[in-house]
Design an enzyme around this catalytic site. Structure first.
Site, PDB file in Angstrom:
ATOM      1  N   GLU A  61       0.835  -1.205   0.000  1.00  0.00           N
ATOM      2  CA  GLU A  61       0.000   0.000   0.000  1.00  0.00           C
ATOM      3  C   GLU A  61       0.870   1.256   0.000  1.00  0.00           C
ATOM      4  OE1 GLU A  61      -4.141  -1.437   2.019  1.00  0.00           O
ATOM      5  OE2 GLU A  61      -2.631  -0.665   3.393  1.00  0.00           O
ATOM      6  N   GLU A 111      -6.791  -7.417  -0.700  1.00  0.00           N
ATOM      7  CA  GLU A 111      -7.295  -7.366   0.676  1.00  0.00           C
ATOM      8  C   GLU A 111      -8.789  -7.059   0.618  1.00  0.00           C
ATOM      9  OE1 GLU A 111      -5.138  -4.886   3.392  1.00  0.00           O
ATOM     10  OE2 GLU A 111      -3.191  -5.749   2.873  1.00  0.00           O
TER      11      GLU A 111
END
Length: 606
Positions: free
Chosen positions: A180, A255
């Protein structure tokens, strides 16, 4: 005849070894992942090897298969594997290669995430504490000092795991670089350095990045698959990935959150399965691969929980339970969410494919009350101190986790404000051995009104590291202890003795019988026998704040503020005779009885 027999065994040997070492191909198609040229839809669930007892890894993987997963995802945690600079550990519960191999034996593929930044509600986002000691080092950047340490780490990981990639006969399908990153920065040159270091470490298979929707443009590296986090609308997922991947797929939600994590002093997060069933169905129907974060959370044991913090919100250290309201609960049992997700997955199986039956919930016991008859005051087990005019931090003392006691002598007869600037994170103040108050970073407390008696006064401050920040812009402001100065009535206090209390082990502590002075931080010890070994939950509702060890295993923190009021004690770490329990209690030294119950309490605030 002998020659024929020998030739027979040689052929068998070569055949077996070819089967073991046989490599597959795993590539990106325009719309799907291609395993040996055929489409593979990954139905994956995240679970982390250090959050599960090594002895239970296989059981959790069997549960993954029973829900219909064909893949599992895991981070790799730098601070576990290099706890001190240059000293690597891949043994015991840190044996991530064995974790991957067991997954292969259980028929599961693996998505590997060595990042090295992981977030994961994990201490310092996975970074080892000693990076804070390197003068000028800047994490997640092109800083040469950082890259030098990063390279050593990823090379060590590569030696363990690169041979287990699918193109080398293993079961690791893909490897994620960074994590991320677009939520943190946008330096594509830094991402390219990441990629090259992974390749040099032996990760020569399929690499990818993952980011939430707002950050995908900044966080992906052209040429790698940009996976998406946090959204599950099939059309939106496909559009985002195509937009950042030359107009093609395949499509991967790296995710997908069926629930959320908890932190101290805030309600337990739960999300009904019904809110996710149709969404999972639509994703699978669209042919999108998915990784549930988490499928099984487990427990963040020891001192490894992280914390959130930014300019708007207070410091929020996470609890030890990582139950996450996941499909598989903290103890590894199927939940209602598990069964409903399993039903969805069954709809999308290939013709003739049948899921394994779901194992029954594991047995649970309630242990008769355990009396902790031995005790010692924390003040009676202090090591030799380090002396310094100003307070030193954990990092200054080469201490990663645990507690640090600060002591100085001041002139009494003073009333005023005791102010601890930049206390990280929880401090108990003692005046001549008696507790005077508590300061809590969560509540933005840094000051206490005190009245000192006349004469020389012993001032002590016991500081607990509640977990380094694991997400956001403050990763480089993670030193622990008293990180600035102490003022009394406006005057800076000097000449400190610092006593390191890392509590990395409790096996050599000296105990005695009898009571501890009220208000003194106490360490209690007892033992118990069992007729049957099974899971149980320590009921800490009558205790205050502290840590519990059973048979040498640090089970994590408890804190009466909640929402977690129990500690999961896995059967794998129990035995029939002479189970030893040690409790470090900071606030209620009078407690001597440890109770257990058959169910966790994760939703009770005080």
């Amino acid at each position: 005849m002998k020659l024929k027999t020998l030739l027979f065994f040689v052929i068998i040997f070569l055949s077996v070894n070819y089967t073991i070492a046989q490599s597959h191909t795993f590539k990106l198609g325009d719309d799907a992942f291609l395993l040996d040229g055929k489409p593979l839809q990954m139905i994956s669930g995240e679970m982390h090897y250090p959050r599960i007892p090594r002895e239970a890894w296989r059981q959790r993987m069997k549960m993954a298969k029973a829900m219909g997963l064909n893949t599992i995802g895991t981070y790799v945690f730098w601070n576990l594997h290099e706890p001190q600079k240059g000293k690597f550990d891949f043994s015991g519960n840190n044996d991530v290669a064995e974790f991957v191999k067991i997954a292969k034996e259980e028929g599961l593929w693996v998505i590997l995430r060595p990042s090295p930044y992981v977030c994961a509600e994990w201490e310092f986002g996975g970074y080892p504490y000693w990076l804070e000691k390197e003068e000028g080092l800047v994490v997640r950047s092109k800083d040469p000092k950082y890259l030098e340490e990063y390279r050593k780490y990823i090379n060590a990981v590569g030696k363990q795991l690169a041979p287990l990639q699918i193109n080398h006969g293993g079961n690791i399908l893909m490897v994620q670089i960074e994590n991320e990153y677009g939520s943190y920065s946008n330096d594509k040159e830094y991402l390219a350095i990441n990629k090259q270091m992974f390749i040099e470490a032996g990760f020569d298979g399929l690499l990818y990045t993952c980011d939430p929707k707002p950050a995908i443009k900044d966080g992906h590296l052209p040429g790698l698959l940009p996976a998406i986090n946090g959204i599950d609308n099939p059309a939106e997922v496909k559009a985002l990935i195509k937009e950042n991947h030359n107009g093609t797929g395949p499509f991967y939600i790296a995710e997908w959150y069926p629930a959320w994590f908890d932190w101290w002093g805030t309600k337990h997060h739960t999300v009904p399965a019904e809110q996710y069933v149709n969404r999972l169905d639509s994703v699978l129907a669209a042919g999108i691969s998915i990784n549930m974060y988490m499928f099984h959370g487990g427990t963040t044991r020891g001192f490894m929980n992280g914390a959130n913090y930014n300019d708007r919100d207070p410091y929020e250290p996470q609890i030890s339970s990582y139950d996450y309201d996941a499909p598989l609960d903290e103890a590894g049992n199927a939940t209602d969410k598990f069964m409903k997700f399993r039903s969805v997955i069954q709809k999308h199986l290939a013709a003739g494919q049948v899921l394994p039956s779901v194992p029954k919930s594991k047995p649970v016991i309630v242990i008769p009350d355990v009396q902790l008859k031995q005790a010692t005051s924390l003040f009676d087990i202090l090591p030799a101190p380090k002396l310094n005019p100003e307070p030193l931090t954990f990092e200054d003392l080469n201490q990663a986790y645990g507690f640090l006691l600060y002591r100085t002598i001041v002139d009494g007869g003073v009333s005023g404000t005791l102010k601890i600037k930049e206390l990280r994170d929880y401090g108990i103040i003692y005046i001549n051995g008696k507790k005077a108050g508590v300061l809590d970073r969560r509540l933005k407390q840094d000051s206490l009104q005190v009245d000192l008696p006349k004469g020389k006064v012993k001032l002590e401050i016991l500081v607990e590291n509640l977990g380094r920040i694991n997400f956001g812009p403050y990763l480089l402001k993670n030193k622990k202890g008293i990180t600035d100065k102490v003022l009394l009535a406006g005057r800076e206090l000097k000449n400190w003795k610092m006593y390191s209390l890392p509590f990395s082990s409790v096996k050599d502590l000296a105990f005695k019988s009898g009571k501890i002075n009220a208000g003194s931080p106490a360490i209690k010890k007892g033992s118990f026998d069992l007729k049957k070994v099974a899971d149980t939950y320590l009921d800490m509702r009558s205790w205050g704040k502290g840590i519990v060890w059973v048979n040498g295993h640090n089970l994590g923190r408890y804190w009466s503020i909640g929402p977690q009021q129990t500690i999961y004690l896995p059967a794998e770490w129990l035995k029939k005779t002479n189970n030893e329990v040690v409790v470090l209690e900071l606030l209620k030294s009078e407690q001597t009885t440890l109770k257990t119950i058959s169910k966790p309490i994760l939703n009770e605030l005080h």
